[in-house]
Design a protein around this motif. Structure first.
Motif, PDB file in Angstrom:
ATOM      1  N   VAL A 119      -4.398  49.950  57.196  1.00 24.17           N
ATOM      2  CA  VAL A 119      -3.111  50.166  56.526  1.00 24.17           C
ATOM      3  C   VAL A 119      -3.147  51.471  55.728  1.00 24.17           C
ATOM      4  CG1 VAL A 119      -1.537  49.214  54.782  1.00 24.17           C
ATOM      5  CG2 VAL A 119      -2.607  47.696  56.472  1.00 24.17           C
ATOM      6  N   VAL A 120      -4.260  51.739  55.068  1.00 26.21           N
ATOM      7  CA  VAL A 120      -4.398  52.986  54.313  1.00 26.21           C
ATOM      8  C   VAL A 120      -4.400  54.177  55.272  1.00 26.21           C
ATOM      9  CG1 VAL A 120      -5.884  54.295  52.724  1.00 26.21           C
ATOM     10  CG2 VAL A 120      -5.561  51.830  52.398  1.00 26.21           C
ATOM     11  N   TRP A 121      -5.038  54.023  56.427  1.00 26.49           N
ATOM     12  CA  TRP A 121      -5.029  55.077  57.438  1.00 26.49           C
ATOM     13  C   TRP A 121      -3.593  55.400  57.850  1.00 26.49           C
ATOM     14  CZ3 TRP A 121      -7.930  58.799  59.289  1.00 26.49           C
ATOM     15  CH2 TRP A 121      -7.616  59.379  60.523  1.00 26.49           C
ATOM     16  N   GLN A 122      -2.783  54.389  58.065  1.00 25.85           N
ATOM     17  CA  GLN A 122      -1.378  54.590  58.432  1.00 25.85           C
ATOM     18  C   GLN A 122      -0.622  55.322  57.320  1.00 25.85           C
ATOM     19  OE1 GLN A 122       0.237  53.885  61.427  1.00 25.85           O
ATOM     20  NE2 GLN A 122      -1.878  53.635  62.100  1.00 25.85           N
ATOM     21  N   ALA A 123      -0.970  55.025  56.068  1.00 28.50           N
ATOM     22  CA  ALA A 123      -0.316  55.698  54.938  1.00 28.50           C
ATOM     23  C   ALA A 123      -0.638  57.194  54.922  1.00 28.50           C
ATOM     24  CB  ALA A 123      -0.735  55.052  53.613  1.00 28.50           C
ATOM     25  N   TRP A 124      -1.816  57.579  55.384  1.00 30.13           N
ATOM     26  CA  TRP A 124      -2.224  58.986  55.423  1.00 30.13           C
ATOM     27  C   TRP A 124      -1.768  59.699  56.690  1.00 30.13           C
ATOM     28  CZ3 TRP A 124      -4.089  62.211  51.884  1.00 30.13           C
ATOM     29  CH2 TRP A 124      -4.754  61.704  50.771  1.00 30.13           C
ATOM     30  N   THR A 125      -1.599  58.964  57.799  1.00 31.08           N
ATOM     31  CA  THR A 125      -1.484  59.644  59.090  1.00 31.08           C
ATOM     32  C   THR A 125      -0.175  59.394  59.846  1.00 31.08           C
ATOM     33  OG1 THR A 125      -2.635  57.851  60.238  1.00 31.08           O
ATOM     34  CG2 THR A 125      -3.993  59.673  59.368  1.00 31.08           C
ATOM     35  N   TRP A 136       4.570  57.226  49.780  1.00 28.76           N
ATOM     36  CA  TRP A 136       3.784  57.412  48.553  1.00 28.76           C
ATOM     37  C   TRP A 136       3.512  58.866  48.183  1.00 28.76           C
ATOM     38  CZ3 TRP A 136      -1.105  59.685  48.318  1.00 28.76           C
ATOM     39  CH2 TRP A 136      -1.680  59.986  49.560  1.00 28.76           C
ATOM     40  N   LEU A 137       3.448  59.758  49.155  1.00 25.93           N
ATOM     41  CA  LEU A 137       3.009  61.122  48.859  1.00 25.93           C
ATOM     42  C   LEU A 137       4.161  62.045  48.465  1.00 25.93           C
ATOM     43  CD1 LEU A 137       0.581  63.137  48.872  1.00 25.93           C
ATOM     44  CD2 LEU A 137       1.258  63.698  51.215  1.00 25.93           C
ATOM     45  N   ALA A 138       5.185  62.096  49.291  1.00 25.49           N
ATOM     46  CA  ALA A 138       6.284  63.036  49.065  1.00 25.49           C
ATOM     47  C   ALA A 138       7.540  62.513  49.754  1.00 25.49           C
ATOM     48  CB  ALA A 138       5.918  64.410  49.626  1.00 25.49           C
ATOM     49  N   PRO A 139       8.721  62.843  49.223  1.00 23.23           N
ATOM     50  CA  PRO A 139       9.957  62.352  49.845  1.00 23.23           C
ATOM     51  C   PRO A 139      10.206  62.946  51.231  1.00 23.23           C
ATOM     52  CG  PRO A 139      10.462  63.846  48.035  1.00 23.23           C
ATOM     53  CD  PRO A 139       8.991  63.603  47.998  1.00 23.23           C
ATOM     54  N   ASN A 192      -5.786  66.084  42.857  1.00 17.82           N
ATOM     55  CA  ASN A 192      -6.336  65.071  43.766  1.00 17.82           C
ATOM     56  C   ASN A 192      -6.453  63.718  43.079  1.00 17.82           C
ATOM     57  OD1 ASN A 192      -6.465  67.110  45.635  1.00 17.82           O
ATOM     58  ND2 ASN A 192      -8.685  67.170  45.760  1.00 17.82           N
ATOM     59  N   ALA A 193      -6.798  63.719  41.796  1.00 17.35           N
ATOM     60  CA  ALA A 193      -6.851  62.453  41.049  1.00 17.35           C
ATOM     61  C   ALA A 193      -5.455  61.829  41.000  1.00 17.35           C
ATOM     62  CB  ALA A 193      -7.387  62.692  39.635  1.00 17.35           C
ATOM     63  N   TYR A 194      -4.449  62.640  40.727  1.00 14.36           N
ATOM     64  CA  TYR A 194      -3.070  62.149  40.687  1.00 14.36           C
ATOM     65  C   TYR A 194      -2.647  61.609  42.062  1.00 14.36           C
ATOM     66  CZ  TYR A 194       1.991  62.050  40.301  1.00 14.36           C
ATOM     67  OH  TYR A 194       3.303  61.652  40.324  1.00 14.36           O
ATOM     68  N   THR A 195      -2.985  62.318  43.113  1.00 10.91           N
ATOM     69  CA  THR A 195      -2.637  61.890  44.468  1.00 10.91           C
ATOM     70  C   THR A 195      -3.220  60.511  44.766  1.00 10.91           C
ATOM     71  OG1 THR A 195      -2.446  64.154  45.264  1.00 10.91           O
ATOM     72  CG2 THR A 195      -2.888  62.463  46.926  1.00 10.91           C
ATOM     73  N   LEU A 196      -4.482  60.300  44.430  1.00 13.35           N
ATOM     74  CA  LEU A 196      -5.097  58.992  44.682  1.00 13.35           C
ATOM     75  C   LEU A 196      -4.494  57.911  43.791  1.00 13.35           C
ATOM     76  CD1 LEU A 196      -8.838  59.845  45.403  1.00 13.35           C
ATOM     77  CD2 LEU A 196      -6.938  59.485  47.009  1.00 13.35           C
ATOM     78  N   GLN A 197      -4.087  58.260  42.576  1.00  8.61           N
ATOM     79  CA  GLN A 197      -3.392  57.287  41.720  1.00  8.61           C
ATOM     80  C   GLN A 197      -2.060  56.878  42.354  1.00  8.61           C
ATOM     81  OE1 GLN A 197      -3.088  59.286  37.955  1.00  8.61           O
ATOM     82  NE2 GLN A 197      -5.222  58.910  37.428  1.00  8.61           N
ATOM     83  N   GLN A 198      -1.361  57.835  42.948  1.00  8.80           N
ATOM     84  CA  GLN A 198      -0.101  57.522  43.630  1.00  8.80           C
ATOM     85  C   GLN A 198      -0.335  56.571  44.802  1.00  8.80           C
ATOM     86  OE1 GLN A 198       1.865  58.621  41.010  1.00  8.80           O
ATOM     87  NE2 GLN A 198       3.299  58.793  42.698  1.00  8.80           N
ATOM     88  N   LEU A 199      -1.414  56.798  45.536  1.00 10.38           N
ATOM     89  CA  LEU A 199      -1.748  55.917  46.652  1.00 10.38           C
ATOM     90  C   LEU A 199      -2.099  54.517  46.143  1.00 10.38           C
ATOM     91  CD1 LEU A 199      -2.147  55.622  49.712  1.00 10.38           C
ATOM     92  CD2 LEU A 199      -4.497  56.435  49.381  1.00 10.38           C
ATOM     93  N   GLN A 200      -2.834  54.448  45.043  1.00  6.52           N
ATOM     94  CA  GLN A 200      -3.132  53.134  44.440  1.00  6.52           C
ATOM     95  C   GLN A 200      -1.855  52.415  44.044  1.00  6.52           C
ATOM     96  OE1 GLN A 200      -5.912  54.460  41.347  1.00  6.52           O
ATOM     97  NE2 GLN A 200      -7.426  53.047  42.214  1.00  6.52           N
ATOM     98  N   GLN A 201      -0.935  53.126  43.418  1.00  4.17           N
ATOM     99  CA  GLN A 201       0.327  52.513  42.997  1.00  4.17           C
ATOM    100  C   GLN A 201       1.133  52.028  44.188  1.00  4.17           C
ATOM    101  OE1 GLN A 201       2.416  55.234  40.434  1.00  4.17           O
ATOM    102  NE2 GLN A 201       0.861  55.091  38.831  1.00  4.17           N
ATOM    103  N   ARG A 202       1.082  52.742  45.291  1.00  2.00           N
ATOM    104  CA  ARG A 202       1.823  52.337  46.499  1.00  2.00           C
ATOM    105  C   ARG A 202       1.404  50.948  46.960  1.00  2.00           C
ATOM    106  NH1 ARG A 202       3.106  50.052  50.331  1.00  2.00           N
ATOM    107  NH2 ARG A 202       3.808  50.765  52.359  1.00  2.00           N
ATOM    108  N   PHE A 203       0.115  50.626  46.799  1.00  2.00           N
ATOM    109  CA  PHE A 203      -0.404  49.352  47.266  1.00  2.00           C
ATOM    110  C   PHE A 203      -0.759  48.385  46.134  1.00  2.00           C
ATOM    111  CE2 PHE A 203      -1.174  52.187  50.877  1.00  2.00           C
ATOM    112  CZ  PHE A 203      -0.533  51.465  51.863  1.00  2.00           C
ATOM    113  N   ALA A 204      -0.336  48.696  44.931  1.00  2.00           N
ATOM    114  CA  ALA A 204      -0.642  47.829  43.788  1.00  2.00           C
ATOM    115  C   ALA A 204      -0.020  46.449  43.981  1.00  2.00           C
ATOM    116  CB  ALA A 204      -0.136  48.457  42.494  1.00  2.00           C
TER     117      ALA A 204
END
Length: 173
Positions: free
Chosen positions: A41-47, A55-58, A159-171
Motif C-alpha cells: 500500500v505504501v508502494w502504491q502511495a509513492w508510485t 498525500w504528497l501534492a495536489p 524530507n522529515a516533513y515529507t515522511l510526516q505527511q506520509l505518516q499522517q496519510r495512513f494514521a
C-alpha cells in the motif's frame, strides 16, 4: 551477463550530468518513519498518480519506468508543467522495495539550482511489526560548497516533513 547489461545505458535514457563531484565521505541525509500500512500500500502511495496526490501534492503524476518522471506541484492553484513543477527522474526501482530518483527539473524559484544537480535520493521500504512499513529516505551527492551545505539543511527538514505527511496519510483515526 547481468553485470554487462547493468553497465550499459540505452541511448534513449538521458544521463544526469552533475556540476560538482560529491564528497565520498560526506554523510547522506537520512530520514526514517514507520507508516501504519502494509508495504504494498505504501508502494502504491509513492508510485501511482492517485497515491502521490493522496498525500504528497495536489498535482502529481508518475511514469514508473527507468528514466520516467515523477512530477509534482505543491501549489493548489498550480498545474503540472508550470514553473512550480518539480520533475524527478527515476534512476532505479525494485517493486515494493526501493525507488531511486534525481531531480531532473527543479521549480523556477528553487534556491539551490546548481547543488541540486549532483544530489539523488533512494527510498527504501521494509516490513515493520504489525503490518506496518519502515520508510528510509537517503539523499546523497552533497559537496562541501556553501550552496550544497544550505541545500542539505533544506532537505533534512523537507524530507522529515515529507515522511510526516506520509505518516499522517495512513494514521489510524
Amino acid at each position: 551477463m547481468l553485470l554487462l547489461s547493468a553497465c550499459t545505458t540505452p541511448a534513449s535514457l538521458p544521463v544526469a550530468q552533475p556540476v560538482a563531484r560529491a564528497v565520498p565521505n560526506r554523510p547522506p541525509v537520512v530520514n526514517e518513519a514507520v507508516i501504519a500500512a502494509p508495504r504494498a500500500v505504501v508502494w502504491q502511495a509513492w508510485t501511482t498518480a492517485e497515491g502521490l496526490r493522496s498525500w504528497l501534492a495536489p498535482h502529481a503524476d508518475i511514469d514508473l519506468r527507468l528514466g520516467g518522471l515523477m512530477r509534482s506541484n505543491y501549489n493548489p492553484a498550480g498545474a503540472l508543467g508550470d514553473a512550480g513543477t518539480i520533475e524527478n527522474r527515476i534512476l532505479a526501482y525494485e517493486p515494493q522495495r526501493m525507488l531511486a530518483i534525481q531531480v531532473a527539473r527543479a521549480p523556477e524559484r528553487f534556491p539551490f539550482p546548481n547543488a541540486i544537480r549532483s544530489m539523488w535520493t533512494v527510498i527504501h521500504l521494509d516490513d515493520a511489526d504489525g503490518g506496518h512499513t519502515r520508510v528510509r529516505a537517503v539523499s546523497m551527492g552533497f559537496t562541501d560548497d556553501d550552496e550544497s551545505a544550505r541545500m542539505r539543511a533544506f532537505f533534512e527538514r523537507g524530507n522529515a516533513y515529507t515522511l510526516q505527511q506520509l505518516q499522517q496519510r495512513f494514521a489510524v483515526k
